[in-house]
Design a protein around this motif. Sequence first.
Motif, mmCIF file in Angstrom:
data_model
loop_
_atom_site.group_PDB
_atom_site.id
_atom_site.type_symbol
_atom_site.label_atom_id
_atom_site.label_comp_id
_atom_site.label_asym_id
_atom_site.label_seq_id
_atom_site.Cartn_x
_atom_site.Cartn_y
_atom_site.Cartn_z
ATOM 1 N N GLY A 180 2.943 69.061 -20.447
ATOM 2 C CA GLY A 180 2.995 69.555 -21.825
ATOM 3 C C GLY A 180 2.360 68.642 -22.847
ATOM 4 N N LYS A 181 1.484 67.708 -22.424
ATOM 5 C CA LYS A 181 0.862 66.775 -23.373
ATOM 6 C C LYS A 181 -0.111 67.507 -24.308
ATOM 7 C CE LYS A 181 -0.837 64.167 -20.122
ATOM 8 N NZ LYS A 181 -0.346 64.942 -18.971
ATOM 9 N N SER A 182 -0.967 68.342 -23.751
ATOM 10 C CA SER A 182 -1.947 69.063 -24.580
ATOM 11 C C SER A 182 -1.274 70.095 -25.475
ATOM 12 C CB SER A 182 -2.992 69.738 -23.687
ATOM 13 O OG SER A 182 -3.697 68.780 -22.920
ATOM 14 N N SER A 183 -0.200 70.706 -25.001
ATOM 15 C CA SER A 183 0.536 71.656 -25.847
ATOM 16 C C SER A 183 1.133 70.955 -27.057
ATOM 17 C CB SER A 183 1.638 72.332 -25.030
ATOM 18 O OG SER A 183 1.095 73.027 -23.930
ATOM 19 N N PHE A 184 1.635 69.742 -26.862
ATOM 20 C CA PHE A 184 2.149 68.972 -27.988
ATOM 21 C C PHE A 184 1.027 68.611 -28.972
ATOM 22 C CE2 PHE A 184 3.052 64.735 -29.792
ATOM 23 C CZ PHE A 184 4.192 65.042 -30.516
ATOM 24 N N MET A 185 -0.161 68.288 -28.440
ATOM 25 C CA MET A 185 -1.303 67.992 -29.302
ATOM 26 C C MET A 185 -1.638 69.177 -30.199
ATOM 27 S SD MET A 185 -3.001 64.977 -29.085
ATOM 28 C CE MET A 185 -4.726 65.313 -29.240
ATOM 29 N N VAL A 188 0.747 69.308 -33.270
ATOM 30 C CA VAL A 188 0.803 68.265 -34.299
ATOM 31 C C VAL A 188 -0.554 67.968 -34.934
ATOM 32 C CG1 VAL A 188 2.790 67.184 -33.227
ATOM 33 C CG2 VAL A 188 0.511 66.403 -32.611
ATOM 34 N N ILE A 189 -1.664 68.431 -34.362
ATOM 35 C CA ILE A 189 -2.985 68.193 -34.961
ATOM 36 C C ILE A 189 -3.615 69.533 -35.281
ATOM 37 C CG2 ILE A 189 -3.272 66.048 -33.661
ATOM 38 C CD1 ILE A 189 -5.288 67.506 -31.911
ATOM 39 N N ARG A 190 -4.758 69.480 -35.941
ATOM 40 C CA ARG A 190 -5.434 70.694 -36.403
ATOM 41 C C ARG A 190 -6.444 71.222 -35.383
ATOM 42 N NH1 ARG A 190 -5.354 66.895 -40.402
ATOM 43 N NH2 ARG A 190 -4.038 67.351 -42.197
ATOM 44 N N ALA A 191 -6.682 70.495 -34.304
ATOM 45 C CA ALA A 191 -7.673 70.914 -33.315
ATOM 46 C C ALA A 191 -7.046 71.874 -32.319
ATOM 47 C CB ALA A 191 -8.246 69.697 -32.592
ATOM 48 N N ASP A 192 -7.896 72.409 -31.447
ATOM 49 C CA ASP A 192 -7.449 73.353 -30.416
ATOM 50 C C ASP A 192 -7.799 72.754 -29.063
ATOM 51 O OD1 ASP A 192 -6.568 75.497 -29.010
ATOM 52 O OD2 ASP A 192 -8.237 76.819 -29.504
ATOM 53 N N VAL A 193 -6.803 72.212 -28.383
ATOM 54 C CA VAL A 193 -7.004 71.589 -27.079
ATOM 55 C C VAL A 193 -6.793 72.658 -26.000
ATOM 56 C CG1 VAL A 193 -6.344 69.653 -25.609
ATOM 57 C CG2 VAL A 193 -6.090 69.489 -28.085
ATOM 58 N N GLY A 208 -7.267 63.380 -31.860
ATOM 59 C CA GLY A 208 -6.952 64.207 -33.024
ATOM 60 C C GLY A 208 -6.303 63.355 -34.105
ATOM 61 N N HIS A 209 -6.011 63.956 -35.250
ATOM 62 C CA HIS A 209 -5.438 63.218 -36.377
ATOM 63 C C HIS A 209 -4.311 64.032 -36.999
ATOM 64 C CE1 HIS A 209 -9.439 61.416 -35.931
ATOM 65 N NE2 HIS A 209 -8.867 60.314 -36.399
ATOM 66 N N THR A 210 -3.279 63.332 -37.435
ATOM 67 C CA THR A 210 -2.147 63.948 -38.108
ATOM 68 C C THR A 210 -1.716 63.045 -39.261
ATOM 69 O OG1 THR A 210 0.049 64.893 -37.780
ATOM 70 C CG2 THR A 210 -0.440 62.847 -36.629
ATOM 71 N N ASP A 211 -0.843 63.569 -40.130
ATOM 72 C CA ASP A 211 -0.400 62.844 -41.321
ATOM 73 C C ASP A 211 1.118 62.651 -41.270
ATOM 74 O OD1 ASP A 211 -2.962 62.795 -42.364
ATOM 75 O OD2 ASP A 211 -2.732 64.736 -43.337
ATOM 76 N N TYR A 212 1.533 61.478 -41.751
ATOM 77 C CA TYR A 212 2.966 61.188 -41.872
ATOM 78 C C TYR A 212 3.131 60.180 -42.999
ATOM 79 C CZ TYR A 212 7.661 59.493 -40.810
ATOM 80 O OH TYR A 212 8.986 59.140 -40.899
ATOM 81 N N LYS A 213 3.939 60.550 -43.989
ATOM 82 C CA LYS A 213 4.174 59.722 -45.174
ATOM 83 C C LYS A 213 2.856 59.334 -45.852
ATOM 84 C CE LYS A 213 8.687 57.736 -44.015
ATOM 85 N NZ LYS A 213 9.464 56.495 -43.827
ATOM 86 N N PHE A 214 1.994 60.338 -46.007
ATOM 87 C CA PHE A 214 0.710 60.168 -46.695
ATOM 88 C C PHE A 214 -0.200 59.170 -46.005
ATOM 89 C CE2 PHE A 214 3.923 61.271 -49.891
ATOM 90 C CZ PHE A 214 3.408 62.484 -50.328
ATOM 91 N N LEU A 215 -0.017 58.938 -44.715
ATOM 92 C CA LEU A 215 -0.875 58.055 -43.930
ATOM 93 C C LEU A 215 -1.481 58.848 -42.786
ATOM 94 C CD1 LEU A 215 1.336 54.829 -43.716
ATOM 95 C CD2 LEU A 215 -0.624 55.208 -45.198
ATOM 96 N N ARG A 216 -2.694 58.489 -42.395
ATOM 97 C CA ARG A 216 -3.394 59.178 -41.314
ATOM 98 C C ARG A 216 -3.122 58.467 -39.995
ATOM 99 N NH1 ARG A 216 -7.708 62.605 -41.267
ATOM 100 N NH2 ARG A 216 -6.622 63.422 -43.093
ATOM 101 N N TYR A 217 -2.731 59.239 -38.990
ATOM 102 C CA TYR A 217 -2.437 58.702 -37.669
ATOM 103 C C TYR A 217 -3.401 59.316 -36.661
ATOM 104 C CZ TYR A 217 1.962 56.644 -39.262
ATOM 105 O OH TYR A 217 2.898 55.879 -39.901
ATOM 106 N N GLN A 218 -3.826 58.501 -35.712
ATOM 107 C CA GLN A 218 -4.734 58.918 -34.652
ATOM 108 C C GLN A 218 -3.921 59.247 -33.407
ATOM 109 O OE1 GLN A 218 -8.921 57.032 -33.512
ATOM 110 N NE2 GLN A 218 -7.252 55.805 -32.727
ATOM 111 N N VAL A 219 -4.035 60.493 -32.933
ATOM 112 C CA VAL A 219 -3.276 60.947 -31.761
ATOM 113 C C VAL A 219 -4.264 61.117 -30.611
ATOM 114 C CG1 VAL A 219 -1.684 62.669 -30.860
ATOM 115 C CG2 VAL A 219 -1.696 62.156 -33.303
ATOM 116 N N ILE A 220 -3.977 60.475 -29.471
ATOM 117 C CA ILE A 220 -4.879 60.493 -28.307
ATOM 118 C C ILE A 220 -4.151 61.135 -27.139
ATOM 119 C CG2 ILE A 220 -6.238 59.106 -26.711
ATOM 120 C CD1 ILE A 220 -6.556 57.040 -28.853
#
Length: 697
Positions: A180-185, A188-193, A208-220
């Motif tokens: 379920g790793k890609s399903s979680f991606m 939480v991100i705007r892309a389509d895996v 991919g990228h997501t936001d938390y507390k007005f900060l950008r996070y990189q999700v791999i």
Amino acid sequence: MVQYNFKKITVVPPGKDIVDVILSCTQRQTPTVVHKGYAISRIRQFYMCKVRYSQQNFCEKLSTIIDEFPQLDDIHPLYGDLFHVLYNKDHYKLALGQINTTRNTIAKISKDFLRLLKCGKSLYQCKRLKEAALGRMCTVVKKISPSLVYLEQIRQHMARLPSIDPNTRTVLICGYPNVGKSSFMNKVIRADVDVQPYAFTTKSLFVGHTDYKFLRYQVIDTPGILDRPFEDRNIIEMCSIAALAHLRAAVLFFLDISESCRYSIAQQAALFHSIKSLFMNKPLVIVCNKTDLQPLEGLSENDMKLVMEMKAEAMKTVTQAGGPNEEGVLLTMSTLTDDGVMAVKNAACERLLEHRVDVKMKSKKMMNCLNRFHDAVPKPRDNEERSVCIPLAVLEARVNAAAKEKKLEKDLENENGGAGVYSASLKKHYILANDEWKEDTLPEILDGHNVADFLDPDIKVRCEELEREEGLRLEEQAAEDAFQIDGHELTQEQKAILAQIRKKEALLIQEHRMKRTAESRPIVPRKFDKDRKFTSNRMGRQLSSMGVDPSSAMDRARNQSRGRKRESSVSRAAADSDDMEIDGLQSNKKLRLTSRFRSRSRAPKEVIPGEGFKDSEQKKKAIKKAKTATRNRNKDARRGEADRIIPTLKPKHLFSGKRTLGDKQAIRSARHWIWLVIFCNQTFVLAFFAILLGPTT
């Protein structure tokens, strides 16, 4: 922050293409004409220029390839390991080393042959040395063609690698395949895996990228990892191992507690313990996925024991990483029902943020900064509580200052109920004699005057008088209109007389218009013929002297000068007729038939009497000259701004041969000197013979 973008690397051409391009540039960019009569120094410079230019182009091409490809010792270890996994870094270094060796070899060849060319004794020898130098350079470049092809394949693959920033805030997802790793991606991100129900759908790192507390996070999202020895893992699994080893990130280890991924909880726990060394000094969260199929509380005792052991190991990792608490180490989630998805993302981002802050606080740089500050706290001398004491004068000054401050509309809005309740008044800033008038209803204004100030109490009576006066005027206008002759109340004789009068009036108007038009349109404008030189009589005399009958031409000119139109024949025929039609003029069709006749067809070059031509040959030449004179003018008239124009089909700079080292003026001067020398030599020979023959001549 370092960003690696391998898409900007230039395409690596094959060896044959490099040779063809550089030889072509050498032929086009250097002088191409040399003669036997040149001085030997000039011949040497000619061929040395070609060798030097070719060497510079070869070295420039190869240097571009070497500089644009990354050096494995200078980039981040993550990309260094990825290169080793994907391409074998030894082969990669060997290919770049061969290109570097070739560049140095070409420079050495150029240096050696330039030294030989400096001692060239003839044109033939210099030419052979130039050919040998270029041939050896091309041979050396063709030998590295396999390395160039290998580097081009690497460049294409590198362009498809994701752009990962190793120093930014990163959340790394790992676990067995199909947990379920890609399903979680996707949640939480705007892309389509791509998500499929079989293992190893994800074959490379996905960013991919997501936001938390007005900060950008990189999700791999990493590919799935199997529990087997390190040397047995394939390229796909080694990409995940490289990311876990070199990225400072929060790790989400996914655990499929429903075992629908075809791997038991025991196998997943064994994988966790085999790679737990990669989780050291990193925030770790164990995510129990697919709780919609199997809740965490419904696991068997053995499986629950394995999960608790993994949680204990994760707590140790948190302690080593310096985390502030141990909560949120084990979380449950279901990507199908979105239950707990956001909680997992927020927990991972929060733990990563706390970990990064804690690491910065423990760093040497932060300790150096904190050592400069000293927080002085007074110590209490007794147990009495002393409240803050503000002098009365200070309080009064503050109250007066607050009273003097002008309230803003925002403050008034907050005092009167907030947005949606309070409505700002647009009339409170009106400048009037009395402030009470500001909220009054505004009267209507007409022509800058207030209507209410000029209100008449007898306005209704006055309006009735105006209406009566308007009615009387309308009655008088109707009586005047009834007096005009409309033809309904006349007898037959009166109607006939009225029709004749109207017809005569129309004929007079037409004659006046034709006379005015004929007078104002002469053949030659009067401003050009003030002395009346261009007349029909003069034209007749000239035609008679040429042997042409001028009668038809003069009649035609006179008819044109009168401005005869189609209506003239109609008016003349109507004026001559005694019987005037009562119903009106004739129909337009009849008028056109009486005013013109059908012209017979003639050949364009046939001479018509009165045209002023002697024969058809003369007319043919005149037509040809007329067309030639108007050709350019018509072409310019038809040409528009958007038309495609090619003024010169063969530009001289592209189709003419190259000149020698001298310019046109030098060539012309040389020719003059040659003729001068020949002339001087002839004069000297004649003088010599005159001296020898003496007076006998």
